[in-house]
Design a protein around this motif. Sequence first.
Motif, mmCIF file in Angstrom:
data_model
loop_
_atom_site.group_PDB
_atom_site.id
_atom_site.type_symbol
_atom_site.label_atom_id
_atom_site.label_comp_id
_atom_site.label_asym_id
_atom_site.label_seq_id
_atom_site.Cartn_x
_atom_site.Cartn_y
_atom_site.Cartn_z
ATOM 1 N N LEU A 298 0.820 -1.225 0.000
ATOM 2 C CA LEU A 298 0.000 0.000 0.000
ATOM 3 C C LEU A 298 0.850 1.269 0.000
ATOM 4 N N VAL A 299 2.088 1.151 0.512
ATOM 5 C CA VAL A 299 2.950 2.339 0.587
ATOM 6 C C VAL A 299 3.956 2.282 -0.561
ATOM 7 N N ARG A 300 4.992 1.465 -0.469
ATOM 8 C CA ARG A 300 5.965 1.413 -1.572
ATOM 9 C C ARG A 300 5.289 0.939 -2.866
ATOM 10 N N GLY A 301 4.373 -0.025 -2.732
ATOM 11 C CA GLY A 301 3.751 -0.580 -3.940
ATOM 12 C C GLY A 301 2.588 0.239 -4.464
ATOM 13 N N ALA A 302 2.245 1.344 -3.801
ATOM 14 C CA ALA A 302 1.082 2.119 -4.270
ATOM 15 C C ALA A 302 1.264 3.601 -3.940
ATOM 16 N N ALA A 303 0.598 4.093 -2.857
ATOM 17 C CA ALA A 303 0.525 5.543 -2.637
ATOM 18 C C ALA A 303 1.896 6.197 -2.451
ATOM 19 N N GLY A 304 2.757 5.581 -1.655
ATOM 20 C CA GLY A 304 4.080 6.181 -1.405
ATOM 21 C C GLY A 304 4.916 6.209 -2.669
#
Length: 350
Positions: free
Chosen positions: A329-335
């Motif tokens: 959700l973070v490295r793989g998406a929003a971040g």
Amino acid sequence: MERVKCAVFGATGVVGQNFLRLLVEHPYFELAAICASDVRIGQKLGSAKEQVVGGIPAPFADLVFDPVDVNVLESKRIEVAFSGLPADVAKEFEKEAARRGIKVFSNAGAYRMDQNVPILIPEINHPHLALVREQETPGFIVTNANCTATGLTMALLPLLPFGIRKLVVASYQAISGAGYPGLSAMDIFGNVIPYISNEEPKLRQECVKICGELTGGEIVPADWQVHAHCIRVQTLIGHLLSVHIELHAAPSLEAVQTAIMRYQSPPAVVGLPTAPDRPICYLEQMDRPQPRYDVMLGTPERARGMAIAIGRLEVEENIVRFITLSNNLVRGAAGGSLLNAELAYRQGLL
Ligand SMILES: NC(=O)c1ccc[n+]([C@@H]2O[C@H](COP(=O)([O-])OP(=O)(O)OC[C@H]3O[C@@H](n4cnc5c(N)ncnc54)[C@H](OP(=O)(O)O)[C@@H]3O)[C@@H](O)[C@H]2O)c1
């Protein structure tokens, strides 16, 4: 310094809510609009269900949902759209937004494989951002990779100098990768599902595009063979991968270990607000990485969840094996998407 006005599309989803969290007091971007499905129009963000740890950030709770409409973006002088829309909705909206001058940073798969659209992971392929100049619209679309492809390609970074020939990968992917509400509890509880629709082709195509060479305005994909099994397990956040790599060279364990431990981000990325100081963390304990403990790796505070972990490293002649974990959700998406926008900002593209 005046910040760039931005909007989050799909703001009620698991990716969208991570965007909201990461945009609090962001030094480059000011959140000025939010959108989700039509039933939300006119409601306050604070009334939406909280999908991620930390919930809806208080400073944004009074923002009101707008329709997914470029006219509304224009009236609010929005320059950047962060998209956490389903692929079919993104397909209609993102192209129109770019045509009307908006810079779109998308998590959706709709345009990832378009010739002029980069799948950007700045540590790996920051020169690919130049592709947006080929898009012939006043705005542009930059995508980030499928969440599994992101973790895999980042883990390969220190190994690129040894020459990759073939990858064999098995994933153990968290439930949040399917969004909210995602899978039914009846399907996933106490279970493992050995198939995720369209995930394996995405992994195969995206990895070689991300690691390809940009020459003459085109990306020439890396010439590796990629074999993958993508499997859903009942963890909440974090995609764990078992990776088996066949190299051209036959390095020693020490050489591979050193390459991983000493890996540093390229100067183009260093110092961006969401860039982790060390994008790859090498874990020596035999029972790590684990989603429960290692899914929020990354410093400074703003970059928590942006570093990936590698452990269980083994080298046997030209075969390297390891386990890697990344925050989907973070490295793989929003971040990851926010880092792409920060790079574009630094390069004067916004
Ligand atoms: N989850 C991950 O790990 C991950 C990682 C990388 C990329 N992605 C991609 O990122 C995108 C978002 O994923 P997600 O996991 O956040 O999904 P999600 O939790 O299902 O959220 C989807 C969002 O899109 C909105 N939406 C749905 N239909 C819409 C419509 N017709 N018009 C406008 N908005 C609409 C939803 O609003 P409502 O709440 O009002 O329905 C919600 O805000 C997808 O393209 C996905 O493939 C996901």
